[in-house]
Design an enzyme around this catalytic site. Sequence first.
Site, PDB file in Angstrom:
ATOM      1  N   HIS A 117      19.582 -35.592 -10.003  1.00  0.00           N
ATOM      2  CA  HIS A 117      18.931 -36.085  -8.780  1.00  0.00           C
ATOM      3  C   HIS A 117      17.428 -35.814  -8.777  1.00  0.00           C
ATOM      4  CE1 HIS A 117      22.794 -37.077  -7.053  1.00  0.00           C
ATOM      5  NE2 HIS A 117      23.233 -35.882  -7.427  1.00  0.00           N
TER       6      HIS A 117
ATOM      7  N   GLU B 178       8.464 -13.967 -12.029  1.00  0.00           N
ATOM      8  CA  GLU B 178       7.704 -12.860 -11.435  1.00  0.00           C
ATOM      9  C   GLU B 178       7.122 -11.915 -12.468  1.00  0.00           C
ATOM     10  OE1 GLU B 178       9.681 -10.319  -8.571  1.00  0.00           O
ATOM     11  OE2 GLU B 178      11.525 -10.318  -9.701  1.00  0.00           O
TER      12      GLU B 178
ATOM     13  N   TRP C 213      -3.130  -2.514  -1.388  1.00  0.00           N
ATOM     14  CA  TRP C 213      -2.765  -3.865  -1.834  1.00  0.00           C
ATOM     15  C   TRP C 213      -3.505  -4.804  -0.897  1.00  0.00           C
ATOM     16  CZ3 TRP C 213       0.194  -8.100   0.064  1.00  0.00           C
ATOM     17  CH2 TRP C 213       0.683  -8.966  -0.923  1.00  0.00           C
TER      18      TRP C 213
ATOM     19  N   LYS D 279       6.545  -3.877  -4.526  1.00  0.00           N
ATOM     20  CA  LYS D 279       7.970  -3.531  -4.543  1.00  0.00           C
ATOM     21  C   LYS D 279       8.573  -3.678  -3.158  1.00  0.00           C
ATOM     22  CE  LYS D 279      11.802  -2.014  -6.280  1.00  0.00           C
ATOM     23  NZ  LYS D 279      12.581  -3.034  -7.002  1.00  0.00           N
TER      24      LYS D 279
ATOM     25  N   LYS E  27      13.364 -13.908 -11.886  1.00  0.00           N
ATOM     26  CA  LYS E  27      12.999 -12.780 -12.767  1.00  0.00           C
ATOM     27  C   LYS E  27      11.940 -13.218 -13.756  1.00  0.00           C
ATOM     28  CE  LYS E  27      14.134 -10.125 -11.152  1.00  0.00           C
ATOM     29  NZ  LYS E  27      14.928  -9.760 -10.016  1.00  0.00           N
TER      30      LYS E  27
ATOM     31  N   CYS F  40       0.815  -1.216   0.000  1.00  0.00           N
ATOM     32  CA  CYS F  40       0.000   0.000   0.000  1.00  0.00           C
ATOM     33  C   CYS F  40       0.852   1.271   0.000  1.00  0.00           C
ATOM     34  CB  CYS F  40      -0.862   0.029   1.252  1.00  0.00           C
ATOM     35  SG  CYS F  40      -1.788  -1.466   1.516  1.00  0.00           S
TER      36      CYS F  40
ATOM     37  N   GLU G  15      18.306 -16.521  -9.620  1.00  0.00           N
ATOM     38  CA  GLU G  15      17.851 -15.157  -9.895  1.00  0.00           C
ATOM     39  C   GLU G  15      17.192 -15.062 -11.283  1.00  0.00           C
ATOM     40  OE1 GLU G  15      17.242 -12.564  -8.373  1.00  0.00           O
ATOM     41  OE2 GLU G  15      17.314 -10.937  -9.829  1.00  0.00           O
TER      42      GLU G  15
ATOM     43  N   ASN H  79      -1.278   1.636   6.186  1.00  0.00           N
ATOM     44  CA  ASN H  79      -0.442   0.554   5.641  1.00  0.00           C
ATOM     45  C   ASN H  79      -0.100  -0.374   6.803  1.00  0.00           C
ATOM     46  OD1 ASN H  79      -0.424   1.978   3.300  1.00  0.00           O
ATOM     47  ND2 ASN H  79       1.778   2.392   3.277  1.00  0.00           N
ATOM     48  N   GLY H  80       0.016  -1.665   6.503  1.00  0.00           N
ATOM     49  CA  GLY H  80       0.380  -2.615   7.562  1.00  0.00           C
ATOM     50  C   GLY H  80      -0.787  -3.542   7.852  1.00  0.00           C
TER      51      GLY H  80
ATOM     52  N   ARG I  36       4.805   0.294  -6.155  1.00  0.00           N
ATOM     53  CA  ARG I  36       4.794  -0.554  -4.962  1.00  0.00           C
ATOM     54  C   ARG I  36       3.772  -1.692  -5.083  1.00  0.00           C
ATOM     55  NH1 ARG I  36       6.759   2.071  -0.148  1.00  0.00           N
ATOM     56  NH2 ARG I  36       5.197   0.954   1.058  1.00  0.00           N
TER      57      ARG I  36
HETATM   58  O1  M6R Z   1      13.701  -4.490  -0.749  1.00  0.00           O
HETATM   59  P1  M6R Z   1      14.278  -5.878  -0.578  1.00  0.00           P
HETATM   60  O2  M6R Z   1      15.552  -6.063  -1.309  1.00  0.00           O
HETATM   61  O3  M6R Z   1      14.378  -6.268   0.859  1.00  0.00           O
HETATM   62  O4  M6R Z   1      13.206  -6.838  -1.248  1.00  0.00           O
HETATM   63  C1  M6R Z   1      13.355  -8.213  -1.192  1.00  0.00           C
HETATM   64  C2  M6R Z   1      12.447  -8.919  -2.159  1.00  0.00           C
HETATM   65  O5  M6R Z   1      11.106  -8.632  -1.869  1.00  0.00           O
HETATM   66  C3  M6R Z   1      12.738  -8.508  -3.602  1.00  0.00           C
HETATM   67  O6  M6R Z   1      14.070  -8.730  -3.954  1.00  0.00           O
HETATM   68  C4  M6R Z   1      11.827  -9.286  -4.569  1.00  0.00           C
HETATM   69  O7  M6R Z   1      12.164 -10.636  -4.577  1.00  0.00           O
HETATM   70  C5  M6R Z   1      11.927  -8.677  -5.970  1.00  0.00           C
HETATM   71  N1  M6R Z   1      10.623  -8.529  -6.519  1.00  0.00           N
HETATM   72  C6  M6R Z   1      12.731  -9.482  -6.916  1.00  0.00           C
HETATM   73  O8  M6R Z   1      12.757  -8.957  -8.196  1.00  0.00           O
END
Ligand code: M6R
Length: 612
Positions: A508, A492, A74, A607, A489, A2, A485, A100-101, A27
């Site tokens: 395995h 997501e 959110w 984000k 990517k 949020c 990674e 927020n929260g 966000r």
């Molecule tokens: O702000 P942070 O680096 O702590 O965030 C951690 C993860 O939420 C963040 O890296 C998330 O996995 C990304 N969407 C990856 O692209």
Amino acid sequence: MCGIVGYVGKRKVVPVLIEGLRRLEYRGYDSAGVAYLQDGELHRHRCEGKLINLEEIMEEVSADSRIGLGHTRWATHGAPSQRNAHPHCDCTGKLVVVHNGIIENYHSLREELQEKGHTFISETDTEVMAHLIEEHLENDLVEAVRMAITLVDGSFALGVMWSEQPDQLVAVRNQSPLVLGVLEDSGTFLASDIPALLPFTNSVVFLDDQEMAVLKKGSWQVMQAESGELVEKTPQVIDWNVGMAEKAGYRHFMLKEIFEQPQAVLNTFRGRFDPETGEVLLPEINLSKKELAQIKRISLVACGTSWHAAMVAKYWLEKWARIPVDVDIASEFRYRSLILNPNVLVVPISQSGETADTLAGMRLAKSMQAKIITICNVVGSTMTREADGTIYTHAGPEIGVASTKAFTAQMVALFLLTLFMAQAKKTISGEESRSLLSVLLELPVLIEKNLLRIQDEMMPISEEFSRSRDFLYLGRGINYPIALEGALKLKEISYIHAEGYASGELKHGPIALIDRDMPVLALAPRDSVYPKVLSNVEEVKARHGRMIVIGTEGDDELQRISDYVITLPEIHEDLNPILYTIPLQILAYQIANIRGCDVDQPRNLAKSVTVE
Ligand code: M6R
């Protein structure tokens, strides 16, 4: 997650709120709303979906108000809908709350309030706050908010407005970020994140947990929420500008941020070592030589992409500084039986500095007397304020939900930390340091030179595999985290199922998945495990898997064993993870685009993940 925006001042409030909310879109959210006071009355407009829907509503409304609150939600408690969108009202319709929260005890509070006659309209935990404040409200909003929050468990950043005190906003923070933007006599802003403030001011005041703020047109005050005692705060000037948080002609923030990596890498190492002597300078660590010498173990704690940076760093730290390193996913770290003490250095790694799990892990480690050095991209974020020291990544604001430049910058910062520790422990020679740093120095130019070529060469691969259902990424040794990674990517932003594996693990289990429809991407630089990776690639080929290999320039062997090859210049193998990340980001970006996905704001993602 949020977003909160608030303003009181000389400007018309609605455009300020909409502009601020637009800057927080990255966000992640699924509904939006604003409320403002005009001629003593409270007005509220909310809608499901994107901000553009709210803008359309607001175009029909002529609002001359100079005080208001805005929110992007959110969904956590209750579906994304107009009814559940913030701001939420009390029974009188005179008071609104944005939040927020998560209010953890909202259920019991709701029942108690209903018994007292309060009527609830939404399914949210937030609405409880509006009624709880109403319950304590006589003639002073600040007092009522203070009393209400003593009854609440959970995390919150709140903005509150009441039509009976129409010249002020009240804000309070507990475990969810809030920042004020201050403009001498013309206005005061409230936001959950700095980009919302950048179009208006660079002068900011961060609230700490359990602090409240009263915002007025030409003044602001911060106080302890519990005691009401005033807290002295000096505004900080943030050296980000509004252009840094804009697309600058790129189709997406993610693409812009991929192309900003040469600068992000350069900015993160610039001024942090002496190229003549190879000495790494990190005074921001705030640890004396004696304290450094006492460190017996390093614990790296992070989530998502930042966790992958931590995994790469384990290879570096153990190899060069000869210190045992644990790497933990923060949400696991905080719930296991930790063995921490003052001889353990805990390094929380976070782009945002606000990730709830990482922050909780860091606080736990601090309570166990471990030393805390955070690696973070956002100046003034909670982690940076609570750690013993911060190594900033200077990647600039990262707006795309998929982390790109922050990741490569994190690796640079961790590489510097490695050399710093190795030099303090005298486990590395001057010659070795100089030689590694000379490779680091070349990286920005190398990345720059190869970006466009990789983009062109990757396009046919992206086109061919954009309709694939699954993807496997293989890497070995220091490139195993890069395989993870790459898979993260892709999944997501394109919603294709993707898994990263240490290539030796293939036989395995995952090898059972290989058939003519399975694309497998292998990272195969000419490094110390190259022959092993080649054998793993052969295993895939023998089962007719579709092979994409990222390897070293001039390696002719790769053409024979793969369907597609992308090559990169040969550099010291320890720094390959930084270079080999780039094609994987581009592949994910292109595939997501071809599939018509919302690259910068993928579904269900946020984000900055400020809830557990
Ligand atoms: O702000 P942070 O680096 O702590 O965030 C951690 C993860 O939420 C963040 O890296 C998330 O996995 C990304 N969407 C990856 O692209």
